[in-house]
Design a protein around this motif. Structure first.
Motif, PDB file in Angstrom:
ATOM      1  N   ASN A   1       0.837  -1.203   0.000  1.00 57.08           N
ATOM      2  CA  ASN A   1       0.000   0.000   0.000  1.00 57.08           C
ATOM      3  C   ASN A   1       0.875   1.257   0.000  1.00 57.08           C
ATOM      4  OD1 ASN A   1       0.942   0.223   2.610  1.00 57.08           O
ATOM      5  ND2 ASN A   1      -1.068   0.313   3.581  1.00 57.08           N
ATOM      6  N   PHE A   2       2.164   1.055  -0.312  1.00 54.98           N
ATOM      7  CA  PHE A   2       3.125   2.158  -0.342  1.00 54.98           C
ATOM      8  C   PHE A   2       3.613   2.429  -1.767  1.00 54.98           C
ATOM      9  CE2 PHE A   2       7.678   3.561   0.405  1.00 54.98           C
ATOM     10  CZ  PHE A   2       7.345   4.878   0.658  1.00 54.98           C
ATOM     11  N   ILE A   3       4.004   1.373  -2.487  1.00 54.61           N
ATOM     12  CA  ILE A   3       4.476   1.481  -3.863  1.00 54.61           C
ATOM     13  C   ILE A   3       3.479   0.802  -4.793  1.00 54.61           C
ATOM     14  CG2 ILE A   3       6.258   0.775  -5.504  1.00 54.61           C
ATOM     15  CD1 ILE A   3       7.383   2.841  -3.767  1.00 54.61           C
ATOM     16  N   ASP A   4       3.031   1.507  -5.818  1.00 57.86           N
ATOM     17  CA  ASP A   4       2.116   0.937  -6.809  1.00 57.86           C
ATOM     18  C   ASP A   4       2.944   0.198  -7.863  1.00 57.86           C
ATOM     19  OD1 ASP A   4      -0.093   0.284  -8.297  1.00 57.86           O
ATOM     20  OD2 ASP A   4      -0.342   2.266  -9.173  1.00 57.86           O
ATOM     21  N   GLY A   5       3.623  -0.859  -7.420  1.00 57.11           N
ATOM     22  CA  GLY A   5       4.632  -1.499  -8.237  1.00 57.11           C
ATOM     23  C   GLY A   5       4.146  -2.709  -9.013  1.00 57.11           C
ATOM     24  N   ILE A   6       4.891  -3.022 -10.059  1.00 60.57           N
ATOM     25  CA  ILE A   6       4.653  -4.206 -10.884  1.00 60.57           C
ATOM     26  C   ILE A   6       5.891  -5.088 -10.796  1.00 60.57           C
ATOM     27  CG2 ILE A   6       4.308  -5.053 -13.245  1.00 60.57           C
ATOM     28  CD1 ILE A   6       2.734  -2.509 -13.823  1.00 60.57           C
ATOM     29  N   LYS A   7       5.695  -6.359 -10.500  1.00 61.65           N
ATOM     30  CA  LYS A   7       6.815  -7.296 -10.405  1.00 61.65           C
ATOM     31  C   LYS A   7       7.120  -7.956 -11.743  1.00 61.65           C
ATOM     32  CE  LYS A   7       5.080  -9.753  -6.960  1.00 61.65           C
ATOM     33  NZ  LYS A   7       4.979 -10.714  -5.834  1.00 61.65           N
ATOM     34  N   GLU A   8       6.089  -8.192 -12.522  1.00 65.25           N
ATOM     35  CA  GLU A   8       6.284  -8.920 -13.782  1.00 65.25           C
ATOM     36  C   GLU A   8       5.208  -8.535 -14.784  1.00 65.25           C
ATOM     37  OE1 GLU A   8       5.669 -13.447 -14.512  1.00 65.25           O
ATOM     38  OE2 GLU A   8       7.695 -13.199 -13.694  1.00 65.25           O
ATOM     39  N   MET A   9       5.627  -8.248 -16.014  1.00 66.56           N
ATOM     40  CA  MET A   9       4.675  -7.864 -17.059  1.00 66.56           C
ATOM     41  C   MET A   9       5.198  -8.381 -18.408  1.00 66.56           C
ATOM     42  SD  MET A   9       2.958  -4.164 -17.892  1.00 66.56           S
ATOM     43  CE  MET A   9       4.430  -3.318 -18.491  1.00 66.56           C
ATOM     44  N   PRO A  10       4.753  -9.578 -18.838  1.00 68.14           N
ATOM     45  CA  PRO A  10       5.193 -10.091 -20.139  1.00 68.14           C
ATOM     46  C   PRO A  10       4.554  -9.307 -21.277  1.00 68.14           C
ATOM     47  CG  PRO A  10       3.568 -11.567 -19.148  1.00 68.14           C
ATOM     48  CD  PRO A  10       3.850 -10.501 -18.127  1.00 68.14           C
ATOM     49  N   VAL A  11       5.352  -8.965 -22.277  1.00 66.52           N
ATOM     50  CA  VAL A  11       4.857  -8.210 -23.420  1.00 66.52           C
ATOM     51  C   VAL A  11       5.359  -8.850 -24.714  1.00 66.52           C
ATOM     52  CG1 VAL A  11       4.663  -6.011 -22.193  1.00 66.52           C
ATOM     53  CG2 VAL A  11       6.820  -6.612 -23.321  1.00 66.52           C
ATOM     54  N   ARG A  12       4.635  -8.561 -25.799  1.00 69.82           N
ATOM     55  CA  ARG A  12       5.065  -9.014 -27.124  1.00 69.82           C
ATOM     56  C   ARG A  12       4.972  -7.840 -28.097  1.00 69.82           C
ATOM     57  NH1 ARG A  12      -0.042 -11.689 -26.474  1.00 69.82           N
ATOM     58  NH2 ARG A  12      -1.662 -10.743 -27.799  1.00 69.82           N
ATOM     59  N   PHE A  13       5.686  -7.974 -29.207  1.00 69.83           N
ATOM     60  CA  PHE A  13       5.740  -6.891 -30.188  1.00 69.83           C
ATOM     61  C   PHE A  13       6.361  -7.446 -31.466  1.00 69.83           C
ATOM     62  CE2 PHE A  13       9.110  -6.768 -27.030  1.00 69.83           C
ATOM     63  CZ  PHE A  13      10.255  -6.967 -27.804  1.00 69.83           C
ATOM     64  N   THR A  14       6.214  -6.684 -32.528  1.00 64.53           N
ATOM     65  CA  THR A  14       6.835  -7.077 -33.791  1.00 64.53           C
ATOM     66  C   THR A  14       8.352  -6.887 -33.670  1.00 64.53           C
ATOM     67  OG1 THR A  14       4.892  -6.369 -35.041  1.00 64.53           O
ATOM     68  CG2 THR A  14       6.962  -6.623 -36.260  1.00 64.53           C
ATOM     69  N   PRO A  15       9.133  -7.941 -33.926  1.00 65.74           N
ATOM     70  CA  PRO A  15      10.592  -7.791 -33.814  1.00 65.74           C
ATOM     71  C   PRO A  15      11.118  -6.699 -34.746  1.00 65.74           C
ATOM     72  CG  PRO A  15       9.993 -10.102 -34.020  1.00 65.74           C
ATOM     73  CD  PRO A  15       8.746  -9.314 -34.301  1.00 65.74           C
ATOM     74  N   GLU A  16      12.115  -6.009 -34.259  1.00 65.50           N
ATOM     75  CA  GLU A  16      12.741  -4.952 -35.050  1.00 65.50           C
ATOM     76  C   GLU A  16      13.669  -5.624 -36.067  1.00 65.50           C
ATOM     77  OE1 GLU A  16      14.652  -0.753 -33.822  1.00 65.50           O
ATOM     78  OE2 GLU A  16      15.803  -2.491 -33.206  1.00 65.50           O
TER      79      GLU A  16
END
Length: 329
Positions: A308-323
Protein backbone atom coordinates in the motif's frame (compact mmCIF):
# COMPACT_ATOMS: atom_id res chain seq x y z
CA UNK A 1 13.08 3.21 14.24
CA UNK A 2 16.57 4.68 14.62
CA UNK A 3 17.34 3.85 10.99
CA UNK A 4 14.07 5.41 9.78
CA UNK A 5 14.77 8.60 11.72
CA UNK A 6 18.31 8.79 10.31
CA UNK A 7 17.07 9.00 6.72
CA UNK A 8 16.81 12.49 5.23
CA UNK A 9 13.35 11.75 3.81
CA UNK A 10 11.97 11.47 7.36
CA UNK A 11 13.72 14.52 8.83
CA UNK A 12 12.15 17.85 9.72
CA UNK A 13 13.85 21.22 9.21
CA UNK A 14 16.44 22.42 9.90
CA UNK A 15 18.10 18.98 9.96
CA UNK A 16 16.51 17.93 6.67
CA UNK A 17 17.98 20.90 4.81
CA UNK A 18 21.46 20.24 6.17
CA UNK A 19 21.47 16.66 4.93
CA UNK A 20 19.82 17.57 1.62
CA UNK A 21 22.52 20.13 0.80
CA UNK A 22 25.18 17.41 0.92
CA UNK A 23 23.90 15.80 -2.29
CA UNK A 24 21.78 18.54 -3.91
CA UNK A 25 24.67 19.66 -6.13
CA UNK A 26 24.61 16.23 -7.74
CA UNK A 27 21.13 16.99 -9.12
CA UNK A 28 21.58 20.47 -10.59
CA UNK A 29 20.27 21.13 -14.13
CA UNK A 30 23.85 21.19 -15.46
CA UNK A 31 24.67 17.84 -13.84
CA UNK A 32 21.51 16.32 -15.33
CA UNK A 33 22.30 17.78 -18.77
CA UNK A 34 25.78 16.25 -18.56
CA UNK A 35 24.22 12.83 -17.90
CA UNK A 36 21.92 12.92 -20.95
CA UNK A 37 24.37 11.33 -23.45
CA UNK A 38 25.06 8.45 -21.06
CA UNK A 39 21.35 7.94 -20.40
CA UNK A 40 20.58 7.90 -24.13
CA UNK A 41 23.35 5.38 -24.72
CA UNK A 42 22.06 3.11 -21.95
CA UNK A 43 18.47 3.33 -23.17
CA UNK A 44 19.53 2.42 -26.69
CA UNK A 45 21.47 -0.59 -25.39
CA UNK A 46 18.49 -1.72 -23.32
CA UNK A 47 16.13 -1.70 -26.30
CA UNK A 48 18.85 -3.25 -28.49
CA UNK A 49 18.85 -6.23 -26.12
CA UNK A 50 15.13 -7.01 -26.68
CA UNK A 51 14.07 -5.39 -29.96
CA UNK A 52 14.71 -8.39 -32.21
CA UNK A 53 13.16 -10.96 -29.86
CA UNK A 54 9.48 -10.10 -30.29
CA UNK A 55 8.77 -10.56 -26.59
CA UNK A 56 10.27 -9.84 -23.19
CA UNK A 57 9.45 -9.38 -19.53
CA UNK A 58 9.03 -5.61 -19.37
CA UNK A 59 9.99 -4.93 -15.74
CA UNK A 60 13.29 -6.77 -15.56
CA UNK A 61 14.29 -6.51 -19.22
CA UNK A 62 13.46 -2.82 -19.69
CA UNK A 63 11.95 -0.80 -16.82
CA UNK A 64 14.41 -1.61 -14.06
CA UNK A 65 17.64 -1.39 -16.00
CA UNK A 66 17.95 2.32 -16.79
CA UNK A 67 17.22 3.73 -13.30
CA UNK A 68 19.38 1.06 -11.66
CA UNK A 69 22.36 1.82 -13.90
CA UNK A 70 21.93 5.60 -13.62
CA UNK A 71 21.66 5.80 -9.82
CA UNK A 72 24.53 3.35 -9.39
CA UNK A 73 26.62 5.42 -11.81
CA UNK A 74 25.80 8.58 -9.85
CA UNK A 75 26.69 6.89 -6.57
CA UNK A 76 29.88 5.33 -7.91
CA UNK A 77 28.73 1.74 -7.34
CA UNK A 78 30.94 -0.63 -9.37
CA UNK A 79 29.23 -2.78 -11.98
CA UNK A 80 29.81 -6.03 -10.08
CA UNK A 81 27.73 -4.75 -7.13
CA UNK A 82 24.80 -3.24 -9.08
CA UNK A 83 22.66 -6.37 -9.34
CA UNK A 84 23.00 -6.84 -5.59
CA UNK A 85 21.86 -3.26 -4.98
CA UNK A 86 18.83 -3.92 -7.18
CA UNK A 87 17.92 -7.19 -5.42
CA UNK A 88 18.33 -5.65 -1.98
CA UNK A 89 16.17 -2.65 -2.88
CA UNK A 90 13.43 -5.07 -3.97
CA UNK A 91 13.60 -6.81 -0.62
CA UNK A 92 13.53 -3.54 1.29
CA UNK A 93 10.65 -1.95 -0.62
CA UNK A 94 8.63 -5.19 -0.74
CA UNK A 95 8.07 -5.37 2.99
CA UNK A 96 4.40 -6.35 2.57
CA UNK A 97 5.03 -8.87 -0.19
CA UNK A 98 5.80 -12.42 0.98
CA UNK A 99 7.82 -13.02 -2.19
CA UNK A 100 10.40 -10.54 -0.89
CA UNK A 101 9.97 -10.63 2.89
CA UNK A 102 8.33 -12.99 5.33
CA UNK A 103 9.31 -11.31 8.60
CA UNK A 104 10.83 -8.21 10.16
CA UNK A 105 14.03 -10.21 10.48
CA UNK A 106 14.16 -10.39 6.67
CA UNK A 107 13.93 -6.60 6.48
CA UNK A 108 16.69 -6.15 9.04
CA UNK A 109 18.90 -8.59 7.18
CA UNK A 110 18.30 -6.83 3.84
CA UNK A 111 19.19 -3.47 5.41
CA UNK A 112 22.33 -4.96 6.95
CA UNK A 113 23.35 -6.39 3.58
CA UNK A 114 22.82 -3.00 1.93
CA UNK A 115 25.01 -1.46 4.64
CA UNK A 116 27.74 -3.96 3.72
CA UNK A 117 27.53 -2.79 0.10
CA UNK A 118 27.59 0.84 1.29
CA UNK A 119 30.77 0.17 3.26
CA UNK A 120 32.40 -1.59 0.30
CA UNK A 121 31.70 1.45 -1.86
CA UNK A 122 32.72 3.77 0.99
CA UNK A 123 36.10 2.08 1.37
CA UNK A 124 36.77 2.68 -2.34
CA UNK A 125 35.81 6.34 -2.07
CA UNK A 126 37.87 6.95 1.07
CA UNK A 127 40.93 5.71 -0.80
CA UNK A 128 40.08 7.55 -4.01
CA UNK A 129 37.34 10.19 -3.62
CA UNK A 130 35.72 11.42 -6.84
CA UNK A 131 32.77 13.63 -7.75
CA UNK A 132 30.03 11.03 -7.15
CA UNK A 133 27.25 10.98 -4.57
CA UNK A 134 28.92 8.42 -2.29
CA UNK A 135 32.04 10.60 -2.08
CA UNK A 136 29.88 13.66 -1.40
CA UNK A 137 28.14 11.87 1.49
CA UNK A 138 31.45 10.72 2.97
CA UNK A 139 32.98 14.19 2.74
CA UNK A 140 29.79 16.08 3.62
CA UNK A 141 29.40 17.89 6.92
CA UNK A 142 26.43 18.61 9.17
CA UNK A 143 27.03 21.22 11.88
CA UNK A 144 30.76 21.08 11.17
CA UNK A 145 31.09 17.31 11.50
CA UNK A 146 31.27 14.48 8.99
CA UNK A 147 28.41 11.98 8.95
CA UNK A 148 28.82 8.96 11.21
CA UNK A 149 29.24 5.54 9.53
CA UNK A 150 25.61 4.75 10.40
CA UNK A 151 24.39 8.04 8.91
CA UNK A 152 26.41 7.35 5.75
CA UNK A 153 24.99 3.82 5.48
CA UNK A 154 21.41 5.07 5.87
CA UNK A 155 21.98 7.84 3.31
CA UNK A 156 23.37 5.30 0.83
CA UNK A 157 20.41 2.97 1.37
CA UNK A 158 17.89 5.77 0.89
CA UNK A 159 19.46 7.01 -2.35
CA UNK A 160 19.80 3.48 -3.74
CA UNK A 161 16.11 2.78 -3.20
CA UNK A 162 14.71 6.21 -4.08
CA UNK A 163 16.76 6.45 -7.26
CA UNK A 164 15.82 2.99 -8.45
CA UNK A 165 12.34 1.90 -7.39
CA UNK A 166 10.20 4.92 -8.21
CA UNK A 167 11.45 5.57 -11.75
CA UNK A 168 11.24 1.86 -12.53
CA UNK A 169 7.67 1.81 -11.22
CA UNK A 170 6.57 4.84 -13.26
CA UNK A 171 8.16 3.32 -16.38
CA UNK A 172 6.12 0.14 -15.90
CA UNK A 173 2.94 2.01 -14.98
CA UNK A 174 3.27 4.35 -17.96
CA UNK A 175 3.60 1.36 -20.31
CA UNK A 176 0.43 -0.16 -18.86
CA UNK A 177 -1.40 3.12 -19.51
CA UNK A 178 -0.24 3.28 -23.12
CA UNK A 179 -1.51 -0.27 -23.61
CA UNK A 180 -4.81 0.37 -21.78
CA UNK A 181 -5.50 3.55 -23.76
CA UNK A 182 -4.51 2.81 -27.38
CA UNK A 183 -6.13 6.03 -28.62
CA UNK A 184 -3.80 8.07 -26.42
CA UNK A 185 -0.82 6.00 -27.46
CA UNK A 186 -1.69 6.58 -31.12
CA UNK A 187 -1.82 10.34 -30.54
CA UNK A 188 1.69 10.08 -29.16
CA UNK A 189 2.94 7.93 -32.03
CA UNK A 190 1.48 10.47 -34.47
CA UNK A 191 3.15 13.37 -32.67
CA UNK A 192 6.13 12.54 -30.45
CA UNK A 193 6.38 16.19 -29.41
CA UNK A 194 3.56 15.28 -26.98
CA UNK A 195 5.89 12.98 -25.02
CA UNK A 196 6.73 15.47 -22.22
CA UNK A 197 3.00 16.04 -21.59
CA UNK A 198 2.36 12.30 -21.77
CA UNK A 199 5.03 11.67 -19.12
CA UNK A 200 3.43 14.24 -16.81
CA UNK A 201 0.00 12.68 -17.32
CA UNK A 202 1.38 9.22 -16.47
CA UNK A 203 2.93 10.64 -13.31
CA UNK A 204 -0.39 12.21 -12.36
CA UNK A 205 -2.66 9.33 -13.30
CA UNK A 206 -0.62 6.44 -11.88
CA UNK A 207 2.11 7.74 -9.55
CA UNK A 208 4.74 5.44 -8.07
CA UNK A 209 3.91 6.25 -4.46
CA UNK A 210 0.51 5.52 -2.98
CA UNK A 211 0.87 7.34 0.29
CA UNK A 212 3.20 9.03 2.73
CA UNK A 213 2.65 9.84 6.38
CA UNK A 214 3.41 13.13 8.06
CA UNK A 215 2.59 14.76 11.40
CA UNK A 216 0.54 17.94 11.67
CA UNK A 217 2.42 20.79 13.34
CA UNK A 218 -0.61 22.96 14.11
CA UNK A 219 -4.40 22.86 14.30
CA UNK A 220 -6.04 23.29 10.89
CA UNK A 221 -9.31 22.61 9.13
CA UNK A 222 -8.93 20.85 5.77
CA UNK A 223 -11.83 19.83 3.56
CA UNK A 224 -14.25 20.34 6.42
CA UNK A 225 -12.25 18.08 8.73
CA UNK A 226 -10.47 19.27 11.85
CA UNK A 227 -6.82 18.22 12.12
CA UNK A 228 -5.06 18.73 15.44
CA UNK A 229 -1.44 19.53 16.19
CA UNK A 230 0.35 16.18 16.46
CA UNK A 231 -2.20 14.17 14.46
CA UNK A 232 -0.78 11.62 12.08
CA UNK A 233 -1.84 12.54 8.54
CA UNK A 234 -1.72 10.34 5.42
CA UNK A 235 -1.14 11.91 2.01
CA UNK A 236 -2.78 9.79 -0.70
CA UNK A 237 -1.08 10.61 -3.99
CA UNK A 238 -3.70 9.03 -6.30
CA UNK A 239 -6.33 11.10 -4.52
CA UNK A 240 -4.54 14.46 -4.58
CA UNK A 241 -3.60 13.91 -8.24
CA UNK A 242 -7.29 13.56 -9.11
CA UNK A 243 -8.51 16.54 -7.13
CA UNK A 244 -11.54 17.82 -9.06
CA UNK A 245 -10.86 21.34 -7.78
CA UNK A 246 -7.51 21.30 -9.59
CA UNK A 247 -7.90 19.03 -12.62
CA UNK A 248 -10.57 19.10 -15.32
CA UNK A 249 -12.15 15.66 -15.72
CA UNK A 250 -9.56 14.17 -13.33
CA UNK A 251 -10.39 10.51 -13.99
CA UNK A 252 -9.65 10.86 -17.72
CA UNK A 253 -6.20 9.85 -18.98
CA UNK A 254 -5.30 12.60 -21.43
CA UNK A 255 -1.77 12.99 -22.78
CA UNK A 256 -2.65 16.42 -24.20
CA UNK A 257 -3.56 17.81 -20.75
CA UNK A 258 -1.98 21.25 -20.41
CA UNK A 259 -2.75 22.24 -16.82
CA UNK A 260 -1.12 19.41 -14.89
CA UNK A 261 0.00 20.57 -11.47
CA UNK A 262 0.32 17.04 -10.06
CA UNK A 263 2.14 16.17 -6.84
CA UNK A 264 3.72 12.87 -7.88
CA UNK A 265 7.13 14.27 -6.85
CA UNK A 266 5.88 15.75 -3.59
CA UNK A 267 5.80 19.41 -2.68
CA UNK A 268 7.75 21.99 -0.71
CA UNK A 269 10.87 21.17 1.28
CA UNK A 270 10.64 17.44 0.53
CA UNK A 271 10.15 17.86 -3.23
CA UNK A 272 11.96 14.99 -4.94
CA UNK A 273 15.64 15.76 -5.47
CA UNK A 274 15.73 13.54 -8.54
CA UNK A 275 12.58 14.81 -10.28
CA UNK A 276 14.46 16.30 -13.24
CA UNK A 277 16.58 13.17 -13.57
CA UNK A 278 13.49 10.93 -13.44
CA UNK A 279 11.74 12.97 -16.15
CA UNK A 280 14.81 12.72 -18.37
CA UNK A 281 15.03 8.95 -17.95
CA UNK A 282 11.33 8.47 -18.65
CA UNK A 283 11.51 10.65 -21.75
CA UNK A 284 14.59 8.89 -23.13
CA UNK A 285 13.38 5.30 -22.54
CA UNK A 286 9.96 5.98 -24.10
CA UNK A 287 11.54 7.70 -27.10
CA UNK A 288 13.35 4.39 -27.68
CA UNK A 289 10.33 2.15 -26.97
CA UNK A 290 7.78 4.09 -29.00
CA UNK A 291 9.96 4.66 -32.04
CA UNK A 292 11.53 1.21 -32.22
CA UNK A 293 8.88 -1.20 -30.87
CA UNK A 294 5.65 0.82 -31.09
CA UNK A 295 3.16 -2.08 -31.13
CA UNK A 296 4.02 -3.47 -27.68
CA UNK A 297 1.09 -5.27 -26.00
CA UNK A 298 0.48 -7.56 -23.05
CA UNK A 299 1.46 -11.20 -23.46
CA UNK A 300 0.16 -12.55 -20.14
CA UNK A 301 -1.04 -11.48 -16.70
CA UNK A 302 0.57 -8.63 -14.78
CA UNK A 303 1.96 -9.59 -11.37
CA UNK A 304 1.71 -6.65 -8.98
CA UNK A 305 3.66 -5.86 -5.84
CA UNK A 306 1.65 -6.45 -2.67
CA UNK A 307 2.00 -3.02 -1.10
CA UNK A 308 0.00 0.00 0.00
CA UNK A 309 3.12 2.16 -0.34
CA UNK A 310 4.48 1.48 -3.86
CA UNK A 311 2.12 0.94 -6.81
CA UNK A 312 4.63 -1.50 -8.24
CA UNK A 313 4.65 -4.21 -10.88
CA UNK A 314 6.82 -7.30 -10.41
CA UNK A 315 6.28 -8.92 -13.78
CA UNK A 316 4.67 -7.86 -17.06
CA UNK A 317 5.19 -10.09 -20.14
CA UNK A 318 4.86 -8.21 -23.42
CA UNK A 319 5.07 -9.01 -27.12
CA UNK A 320 5.74 -6.89 -30.19
CA UNK A 321 6.84 -7.08 -33.79
CA UNK A 322 10.59 -7.79 -33.81
CA UNK A 323 12.74 -4.95 -35.05
CA UNK A 324 14.17 -6.15 -38.37
CA UNK A 325 16.91 -3.65 -38.98
CA UNK A 326 17.05 -1.84 -35.63
CA UNK A 327 19.96 -1.18 -33.38
CA UNK A 328 23.38 -0.30 -34.64
CA UNK A 329 25.28 -1.57 -37.61
Amino acid sequence: LEMVRTMMINMDPPQHGKFRRIVSRGFTPKMIDDLEPMIKELAHEIIDSVADKGQCEFVNDIACRLPMEVICELMGVPKELRKEVYNLSNRLIGFDDPEYQSSMEDASLAAAEMFVVAEQVGDMKRKCPVQDLSSKILMGEVDGENLSPFEYDCFFLMLAIAGNETTRTVTSNAMTLFMEYPDQKQKLLDDMSLLPRAIEECLRYRPALIHFRRTATCDIELGGKQIRDGDKVLIWYPSVNRDADIFDDPDRFDITRQENDHLAFGVGEHYCLGATLARLQLTVIFEEILTRIPDMELDGPIRRLRSNFIDGIKEMPVRFTPENNGGRA
